[in-house]
Design an enzyme around this catalytic site. Sequence first.
Site, PDB file in Angstrom:
ATOM      1  N   HIS A 146       0.826  -1.214   0.000  1.00  0.00           N
ATOM      2  CA  HIS A 146       0.000   0.000   0.000  1.00  0.00           C
ATOM      3  C   HIS A 146       0.857   1.259   0.000  1.00  0.00           C
ATOM      4  CE1 HIS A 146      -3.042   2.675   2.350  1.00  0.00           C
ATOM      5  NE2 HIS A 146      -3.200   2.808   1.053  1.00  0.00           N
ATOM      6  N   ASN A 196      -5.287   4.151   6.972  1.00  0.00           N
ATOM      7  CA  ASN A 196      -6.649   4.584   6.645  1.00  0.00           C
ATOM      8  C   ASN A 196      -7.664   4.262   7.738  1.00  0.00           C
ATOM      9  OD1 ASN A 196      -6.068   5.889   4.246  1.00  0.00           O
ATOM     10  ND2 ASN A 196      -5.992   3.950   3.135  1.00  0.00           N
TER      11      ASN A 196
HETATM   12  P1  NAD Z   1      -7.878   6.374  -9.873  1.00  0.00           P
HETATM   13  O1  NAD Z   1      -9.350   6.517 -10.011  1.00  0.00           O
HETATM   14  O2  NAD Z   1      -7.001   7.575 -10.058  1.00  0.00           O
HETATM   15  O3  NAD Z   1      -7.312   5.242 -10.859  1.00  0.00           O
HETATM   16  C1  NAD Z   1      -7.860   3.964 -10.996  1.00  0.00           C
HETATM   17  C2  NAD Z   1      -7.489   3.473 -12.390  1.00  0.00           C
HETATM   18  O4  NAD Z   1      -7.848   2.095 -12.510  1.00  0.00           O
HETATM   19  C3  NAD Z   1      -8.234   4.240 -13.504  1.00  0.00           C
HETATM   20  O5  NAD Z   1      -7.295   4.772 -14.414  1.00  0.00           O
HETATM   21  C4  NAD Z   1      -9.096   3.151 -14.145  1.00  0.00           C
HETATM   22  O6  NAD Z   1      -9.289   3.351 -15.543  1.00  0.00           O
HETATM   23  C5  NAD Z   1      -8.252   1.910 -13.852  1.00  0.00           C
HETATM   24  N1  NAD Z   1      -8.975   0.643 -13.999  1.00  0.00           N
HETATM   25  C6  NAD Z   1     -10.224   0.341 -13.587  1.00  0.00           C
HETATM   26  N2  NAD Z   1     -10.519  -0.932 -13.951  1.00  0.00           N
HETATM   27  C7  NAD Z   1      -9.433  -1.435 -14.586  1.00  0.00           C
HETATM   28  C8  NAD Z   1      -9.123  -2.683 -15.197  1.00  0.00           C
HETATM   29  N3  NAD Z   1     -10.023  -3.667 -15.233  1.00  0.00           N
HETATM   30  N4  NAD Z   1      -7.900  -2.857 -15.769  1.00  0.00           N
HETATM   31  C9  NAD Z   1      -6.997  -1.851 -15.741  1.00  0.00           C
HETATM   32  N5  NAD Z   1      -7.249  -0.645 -15.172  1.00  0.00           N
HETATM   33  C10 NAD Z   1      -8.441  -0.442 -14.613  1.00  0.00           C
HETATM   34  O7  NAD Z   1      -7.645   5.725  -8.426  1.00  0.00           O
HETATM   35  P2  NAD Z   1      -6.314   5.747  -7.526  1.00  0.00           P
HETATM   36  O8  NAD Z   1      -6.414   6.853  -6.565  1.00  0.00           O
HETATM   37  O9  NAD Z   1      -5.128   5.604  -8.409  1.00  0.00           O
HETATM   38  O10 NAD Z   1      -6.529   4.394  -6.687  1.00  0.00           O
HETATM   39  C11 NAD Z   1      -6.132   3.129  -7.199  1.00  0.00           C
HETATM   40  C12 NAD Z   1      -5.968   2.153  -6.033  1.00  0.00           C
HETATM   41  O11 NAD Z   1      -4.987   2.689  -5.130  1.00  0.00           O
HETATM   42  C13 NAD Z   1      -7.227   1.924  -5.215  1.00  0.00           C
HETATM   43  O12 NAD Z   1      -7.251   0.599  -4.761  1.00  0.00           O
HETATM   44  C14 NAD Z   1      -7.042   2.896  -4.050  1.00  0.00           C
HETATM   45  O13 NAD Z   1      -7.743   2.519  -2.917  1.00  0.00           O
HETATM   46  C15 NAD Z   1      -5.549   2.796  -3.829  1.00  0.00           C
HETATM   47  N6  NAD Z   1      -4.924   3.929  -3.133  1.00  0.00           N
HETATM   48  C16 NAD Z   1      -5.351   5.202  -3.379  1.00  0.00           C
HETATM   49  C17 NAD Z   1      -4.760   6.271  -2.708  1.00  0.00           C
HETATM   50  C18 NAD Z   1      -5.201   7.693  -2.949  1.00  0.00           C
HETATM   51  O14 NAD Z   1      -4.827   8.587  -2.168  1.00  0.00           O
HETATM   52  N7  NAD Z   1      -5.924   7.964  -3.994  1.00  0.00           N
HETATM   53  C19 NAD Z   1      -3.712   6.032  -1.799  1.00  0.00           C
HETATM   54  C20 NAD Z   1      -3.278   4.710  -1.600  1.00  0.00           C
HETATM   55  C21 NAD Z   1      -3.897   3.667  -2.280  1.00  0.00           C
END
Ligand code: NAD
Length: 297
Positions: A146, A196
């Site tokens: 993470h 979180n």
């Molecule tokens: P985001 O919405 O910016 O990006 C998610 C991406 O996944 C999008 O580009 C989407 O098109 C893609 N996607 C969806 N389905 C897909 C598939 N079947 N194959 C390939 N790509 C696919 O979200 P994010 O903020 O980058 O979050 C991504 C992950 O990281 C989540 O699990 C989130 O919980 C985790 N995360 C987020 C944060 C944060 O601060 N945003 C911090 C740590 C972890």
Amino acid sequence: MAEVDITDIKSIGVLGAGQMGAGIAQVFSLAGYGVKLTDLSEDKLAEALKTIEHHMTRQVSKGRVNPDDVKAALARIETGTDYSLFADCDVVIEAATENEELKREIFKELCPALKPDAILCSNTSSISITRLASVTDRPAKFMGMHFMNPVPVMQLVELIRGIATEESTFSTIRTLTQALGKTTASAEDFPAFIVNRVLLPMINEAVYTLYEGVGSVDAIDTAMRLGANHPMGPLELADFIGLDTCLAIMSVLYEGLADTKYRPCPLLVKYVEAGWVGQKAGRGFYDYSGDTPVPTR
Ligand code: NAD
């Protein structure tokens, strides 16, 4: 504990090229690894490459990265929309949207495309690693990795073992994380892990504070920045994380711990339903259409 040799790890797969996937691709490519990055569309991938280049250029202007290294790092990133791109990857990190059903479908489809001994990680913010591992063909080689947002800046990577994660998987990923210059903290597989579990209820409470009219967006963020010495106000931070991701994490806490204290604020739900999911959508608790963000309430 015996040292783990990670010199065999050369190629890293990153699934999902959103804010987190792009950041993960950036740090691994700058560290000298070959990176394979996938998303649903070529447009999304082109956007991610532009973001990565922009962030790397900013690192150059701050004297943190050498311009030649940027060129080499960008050349090490290969993109595509098909999981076959991951065929030679030693480690694959899933960073798709925070939705358990979606991630389960992804893992079922992804596993046949991987080398049998590839390690598979999820960057999930909150979802059970054990449950996600159960739909893969390699629960022993599956764990939570993470990263924090923004990935190139934040020092911590939280590492989470599922019930079936082998010790060699865990130590390989810990050594790999340290090779990126990051610090690890190990968390047990409980809803939302450590960061979180503590952070999101605070953000949710800030949304309740807004919902109940205790303060405006500006008052709440100013109060927490200057009164609690937080670098960002909670609503600004919620917009930065993504309100969809915040809601998904609160829902995992609410359902996973069965305690009403984790009930997502109805205003947070409403913003997500409106598509006002924060910075990435141009609107959340702030409007990002101008030069400076403007509070919306
Ligand atoms: P985001 O919405 O910016 O990006 C998610 C991406 O996944 C999008 O580009 C989407 O098109 C893609 N996607 C969806 N389905 C897909 C598939 N079947 N194959 C390939 N790509 C696919 O979200 P994010 O903020 O980058 O979050 C991504 C992950 O990281 C989540 O699990 C989130 O919980 C985790 N995360 C987020 C944060 C944060 O601060 N945003 C911090 C740590 C972890």
